[in-house]
Motif scaffolding. Structure first.
Motif, PDB file in Angstrom:
ATOM      1  N   HIS A  85       0.875  -1.178   0.000  1.00  7.74           N
ATOM      2  CA  HIS A  85       0.000   0.000   0.000  1.00  7.74           C
ATOM      3  C   HIS A  85       0.914   1.230   0.000  1.00  7.74           C
ATOM      4  O   HIS A  85       1.544   1.544   1.014  1.00  7.74           O
ATOM      5  N   ARG A  88       1.097   3.979   2.728  1.00  7.19           N
ATOM      6  CA  ARG A  88       1.564   3.671   4.084  1.00  7.19           C
ATOM      7  C   ARG A  88       3.069   3.833   4.182  1.00  7.19           C
ATOM      8  O   ARG A  88       3.794   3.589   3.217  1.00  7.19           O
ATOM      9  N   ASN A  92       4.485   1.408   9.017  1.00  5.62           N
ATOM     10  CA  ASN A  92       3.073   1.048   9.134  1.00  5.62           C
ATOM     11  C   ASN A  92       2.723  -0.171   8.291  1.00  5.62           C
ATOM     12  O   ASN A  92       1.889  -0.991   8.678  1.00  5.62           O
ATOM     13  N   HIS A  93       3.355  -0.269   7.133  1.00  4.84           N
ATOM     14  CA  HIS A  93       3.127  -1.455   6.297  1.00  4.84           C
ATOM     15  C   HIS A  93       3.510  -2.716   7.076  1.00  4.84           C
ATOM     16  O   HIS A  93       2.737  -3.682   7.158  1.00  4.84           O
ATOM     17  N   LEU A  95       3.937  -2.967  10.313  1.00  2.00           N
ATOM     18  CA  LEU A  95       3.111  -3.098  11.526  1.00  2.00           C
ATOM     19  C   LEU A  95       1.789  -3.799  11.223  1.00  2.00           C
ATOM     20  O   LEU A  95       1.335  -4.659  11.986  1.00  2.00           O
ATOM     21  N   SER A  96       1.194  -3.431  10.063  1.00  2.21           N
ATOM     22  CA  SER A  96      -0.096  -4.055   9.740  1.00  2.21           C
ATOM     23  C   SER A  96       0.100  -5.544   9.476  1.00  2.21           C
ATOM     24  O   SER A  96      -0.713  -6.372   9.898  1.00  2.21           O
ATOM     25  N   LEU A  97       1.208  -5.895   8.814  1.00  2.30           N
ATOM     26  CA  LEU A  97       1.475  -7.322   8.583  1.00  2.30           C
ATOM     27  C   LEU A  97       1.703  -8.035   9.916  1.00  2.30           C
ATOM     28  O   LEU A  97       1.229  -9.154  10.135  1.00  2.30           O
ATOM     29  N   GLN A  99       0.581  -7.221  12.880  1.00  2.18           N
ATOM     30  CA  GLN A  99      -0.671  -7.360  13.642  1.00  2.18           C
ATOM     31  C   GLN A  99      -1.512  -8.517  13.111  1.00  2.18           C
ATOM     32  O   GLN A  99      -2.085  -9.297  13.876  1.00  2.18           O
ATOM     33  N   LEU A 100      -1.560  -8.632  11.781  1.00  8.07           N
ATOM     34  CA  LEU A 100      -2.348  -9.710  11.172  1.00  8.07           C
ATOM     35  C   LEU A 100      -1.842 -11.084  11.593  1.00  8.07           C
ATOM     36  O   LEU A 100      -2.601 -12.045  11.675  1.00  8.07           O
TER      37      LEU A 100
END
Ligand SMILES: Nc1ncnc2c1ncn2[C@@H]1O[C@H](COP(=O)(O)OP(=O)(O)OP(=O)(O)O)[C@@H](O)[C@H]1O
Length: 399
Positions: A85, A88, A92-93, A95-97, A99-100
């Motif tokens: 994305h 991002r 943050n990119h 971090l989102s991975l 968290q998932l």
């Protein structure tokens, strides 16, 4: 360990991968080589459960990817560095991975440091260069600290320093006992990075062997011998003496002689016995890139009409079939130059009886005026649910 058995993938009437069986072991970097369109990415996607095989199966540690418990912690992959994305930031990119996948946030800063992006962690990835994007993709692959890592063309877009860094990273990951599977179409890079090679062409296995064995089997050794430039008669005398002793002598463009069939000490003795001074006597190996191109030449889909290397295409003898690749042994000696013979490190290749004398180094053995080579024939023992050999006779399938 990654294990593929009879892996086949068809897209409509196009066979991208056919009956591929191989193992990728831990503790080593395994290079996955093949020309453009040979099926490397398709194979990787099947390993990662992103594509279903048409036939055969592939497992990681004994499980299909989708059945692996906690897969993101066990397997990391870089398939497409652009799959990010762009709005991002790098942090943050990741971090989102994280968290998932239930990976702690502190791991994000660790991997940003490993790939050297910590200083641009807050920048939006859409402003990243190709090389920075590759580094971000590698960071994502490392996030879960996985034991199995797949990298599809990881050095694409990297500068020489970046390429060296990736090379060392792959090696250090393997040295930690991880399974590292790296695709590339560059033999020269894989020869420096990998311990083991799996080579495919048009979706089929061409070679499965250690880099060491690939080098031994595909790099014909020869000696370069140079006499003083001012003594052309000495060069002729030596050339005749070496030929008489069973050597195979070819002139090099710079006036040196390229000798096979005689070990270096013997060449030196012959020169001495004939009173010929030498300015050079050195061992050489044919280039691996050349050997790789010969191995895959019948399996290249996209070739420029002006590509000089098209001249490497070698014909098949009339009625002859290309050899069937043997897993674990690789392509059985069709295109590569002959390996050095036991005890004769610079042995000349044996010409078949009655065959015209050919330059064994300019091109591998072949007869002019015959058809270009085809992709290797389908192995006889295909799995029950694999496509039949007859399917491969369709041009669009055999490709
Ligand atoms: N989704 C798809 N639909 C149809 N054909 C596909 C699809 N994905 C791949 N192919 C075809 O399968 C063949 C193998 O493609 P693949 O991308 O696996 O090759 P590759 O070795 O990774 O190539 P490259 O080195 O160029 O990335 C190609 O002919 C490609 O066009």
């Amino acid at each position: 360990m990654i294990e593929a058995v009879g892996l086949t993938k068809r897209y409509g009437d196009k066979t991208a991968v056919y009956n591929l069986s191989f193992q990728v072991r831990p503790g080593a970097v395994t290079g996955f080589l093949g020309p453009n369109g040979s099926g490397k990415s398709t194979t990787m996607r099947m390993i990662l459960g992103l594509d279903n095989p048409t036939a055969g199966h592939v497992t990681i540690g004994g499980y299909p990817y989708r059945k692996l418990p906690n897969a993101p912690r066990q397997v990391g992959a870089l398939l497409d560095a652009k799959a990010v994305h762009g709005g991002r930031s790098a942090r943050n990119h990741l971090l989102s991975l994280a968290q998932l996948s239930g990976i702690p946030a502190r791991r994000v800063d660790e991997v940003l440091g490993v790939v050297g992006l910590h200083q641009v962690a807050g920048k939006r990835s859409k402003g990243f260069s190709l090389g920075m994007g590759q580094r971000l993709g590698i960071a994502a692959a490392l996030l879960g600290d996985p034991q199995v890592l797949l990298f599809d063309e990881p050095v694409n877009g990297l500068d020489p320093e970046g390429i060296l860094w990736v090379r060392n990273l792959m090696k250090s990951l393997a040295a930690e006992g991880r399974t590292v599977f790296v695709s590339s179409h560059l033999m020269s890079e894989m020869a420096l990075t990998a311990d083991h090679l799996i080579v495919i062409g048009r979706g089929q296995l061409l070679a499965d062997m250690s880099v060491k064995d690939f080098i031994a089997a595909n790099s014909a050794g020869f000696a370069r011998v140079r006499t003083p430039d001012t003594e052309p008669q000495a060069r002729e005398k030596l050339s005749a003496a070496l030929t008489e002793a069973g050597g195979h002598v070819l002139p090099e463009q710079d006036g040196a002689l390229r000798v096979t069939g005689l070990p270096l000490p013997r060449i030196s003795d012959i020169a001495h016995d004939n009173g010929v001074r030498l300015w050079e006597l050195s061992p050489h190996q044919a280039s691996l890139e050349e050997a790789y191109m010969r191995m895959t030449q019948g399996a290249v889909d996209y070739r420029s009409t002006t590509d000089q290397k098209a001249g490497l295409q070698q014909p098949l003898p009339p009625g002859a079939q290309p050899p069937v690749p043997v897993p674990g042994q690789g392509q059985p000696g069709w295109y590569p130059p002959p390996p050095p013979q036991q005890g004769q490190p610079y042995a000349a290749p044996q010409a078949p009886a009655g065959a015209p004398e050919a330059n064994p180094y300019a091109q591998p053995a072949g007869q002019p005026g015959q058809q270009a080579p085809q992709a290797p024939a389908a192995p006889a023992a295909a799995p029950a649910n694999a496509p039949s050999a007859a399917d491969l006779t369709k041009p669009e399938d055999a490709r």
